[in-house]
Design an enzyme around this catalytic site. Structure first.
Site, PDB file in Angstrom:
ATOM      1  N   ARG A   1       0.717  -1.301   0.012  1.00  0.00           N
ATOM      2  CA  ARG A   1      -0.090  -0.095   0.083  1.00  0.00           C
ATOM      3  C   ARG A   1       0.911   1.256   0.155  1.00  0.00           C
ATOM      4  NH1 ARG A   1      -2.233  -4.159   1.760  1.00  0.00           N
ATOM      5  NH2 ARG A   1      -0.730  -4.227   2.800  1.00  0.00           N
ATOM      6  N   THR A   2       1.868   1.311   1.005  1.00  0.00           N
ATOM      7  CA  THR A   2       2.341   2.535   0.959  1.00  0.00           C
ATOM      8  C   THR A   2       3.371   2.830  -0.174  1.00  0.00           C
ATOM      9  OG1 THR A   2       2.816   2.550   3.570  1.00  0.00           O
ATOM     10  CG2 THR A   2       4.280   3.878   2.611  1.00  0.00           C
TER      11      THR A   2
ATOM     12  N   LYS B   1      26.001  -4.616  -1.881  1.00  0.00           N
ATOM     13  CA  LYS B   1      27.165  -4.584  -2.104  1.00  0.00           C
ATOM     14  C   LYS B   1      28.190  -4.007  -1.178  1.00  0.00           C
ATOM     15  CE  LYS B   1      26.253  -4.619  -7.054  1.00  0.00           C
ATOM     16  NZ  LYS B   1      26.300  -4.079  -8.337  1.00  0.00           N
TER      17      LYS B   1
ATOM     18  N   ARG C   1      11.608   3.739   2.489  1.00  0.00           N
ATOM     19  CA  ARG C   1      11.420   2.738   3.807  1.00  0.00           C
ATOM     20  C   ARG C   1      12.589   2.014   4.136  1.00  0.00           C
ATOM     21  NH1 ARG C   1       5.930  -0.895   4.698  1.00  0.00           N
ATOM     22  NH2 ARG C   1       5.159   1.056   5.145  1.00  0.00           N
TER      23      ARG C   1
ATOM     24  N   HIS D   1       6.184   6.707  10.904  1.00  0.00           N
ATOM     25  CA  HIS D   1       5.479   6.553   9.690  1.00  0.00           C
ATOM     26  C   HIS D   1       4.672   7.627   9.656  1.00  0.00           C
ATOM     27  CE1 HIS D   1       4.086   4.793   6.037  1.00  0.00           C
ATOM     28  NE2 HIS D   1       3.666   3.563   6.591  1.00  0.00           N
TER      29      HIS D   1
END
Length: 338
Positions: free
Chosen positions: A57-58, A86, A107, A135
């Site tokens: 969703r986000t 890496k 995120r 959030h």
């Protein structure tokens, strides 16, 4: 706050007037989110969408919001698909990718990581969730949903009665929402969780310092009896040390239609940041609530696009130019989004 060019990392950046500004702009985004109008105000702009933790969703909501303003999206998902696998540092990643983007939504599973990234970025960064920390855009869309749900009853956010239920220790959405509620007046918050998953003490104290009533409980039925909103959260199993530990709490607090009818007031709104865990062992919000008109979880997700459009428009300083770059569309089918 000064939105233009700013990072959005924490709800603690906002005053009440800032939240009201975001909501006012979000209201103006509705015809664009519902495809009744098209704007190209961000034509040529690029969103760097960097999601190093699973998200549906986000991530898609941020991308859709940017597309609806006329911009383009470039995505990186998962550590395995990035140079971080890496050994590249967040500093180097930020310096490079901010050269390819006009704004970045990010995120990351580690608390504080998005702020660390933003410190090296040459463009605004919006926090899409950093571990169990915050959030901010989710908290804004949650509060915007609360505002809209209560407005139909002639109510405002001041005087809100809300029960937050579930994993309050690791649930970053409730952390940020509580911090936003500190900007309002006379809020009653009931925090329903197992003892081991209680809301962090400093957040409870912040609520009380703001003059709010904050009660902690392990009794679901009694806690949801006299509230305007029941905000349920899933067990954040990815933040536990083991699956076995998470399983100890799964399914502890289940809300279904029978419990709702017996214990909630008739118009109590049901919210959840999603995903809800629909496995038989969990079901914090049962499927039998799907036809309940007070289930607002999908109105929440729709509102997320509006709020994220507003954040992009404000951070990129185009909020007052959206209509000037717009046109009506003739392919929109009335009732499509009803």
């Amino acid at each position: 706050m000064q939105f233009a060019g700013s990072h959005i990392l924490s709800v603690t950046q906002f005053e009440r007037a800032d939240v009201e500004t975001i909501f006012s702009v979000a209201d103006r985004m509705e015809p664009y989110a519902h495809r009744r109008r098209v704007t190209k105000v961000l034509d040529g702009a690029i969103l760097g969408s960097m999601f190093f933790e699973p998200s549906t969703r986000t991530r898609v909501s941020f991308g859709s919001a940017f597309n609806l303003l006329g911009g383009e999206v470039r995505e990186t998902t998962g550590f395995e698909n990035s140079a971080i696998a890496k050994g590249e540092s967040l500093y180097d990643t930020a310096r490079v990718l901010s050269g390819y983007s006009d704004v970045i939504a990010m995120r990351h599973p580690a608390a504080g990581s998005v702020a660390e990234f933003a410190a090296a970025s040459r463009v605004p960064v919006i926090n899409g969730g950093d571990g169990a920390n915050e959030h901010p855009s989710q908290a804004l869309l949650d509060l915007y949903t609360i505002k809209k749900e209560l407005a139909g009853r002639g109510r405002g956010i001041d005087g809100l009665r809300i029960a937050m239920v579930g994993d309050l220790r690791y649930g970053r959405t409730v952390h940020s929402l509580c911090k936003l509620l500190c900007l309002f007046d006379r809020v009653q918050v009931v925090l329903v969780s197992p003892q081991e998953l209680r809301m962090p003490g400093e957040i409870v104290e912040d609520l009380r310092a703001a003059g709010h009533e904050a009660l902690e409980s392990e009794a679901l039925e009694a806690s949801i009896a006299h509230v305007d909103i029941v905000y349920s959260t899933r067990i954040q199993e990815e933040r536990f040390s083991s699956q076995q530990e998470a399983d100890l709490y799964r399914g502890r607090f289940r809300l279904n239609q029978t419990i709702y009818t017996e214990h909630c007031e008739p118009n109590t709104v049901i919210m959840h940041p999603l995903p809800r865990d629909s496995r038989e062992t969990a079901r914090e919000l049962d499927d039998d609530l799907n036809d309940n008109p007070n289930l607002a979880i999908f109105r929440q997700t729709d509102n997320g696009v509006l709020v994220r459009m507003a954040l992009f428009a404000l951070v990129l300083d185009v909020a007052d130019e959206v209509d000037a770059h717009a046109r009506d569309v003739n392919w929109y089918t009335a009732g499509r989004f009803g």
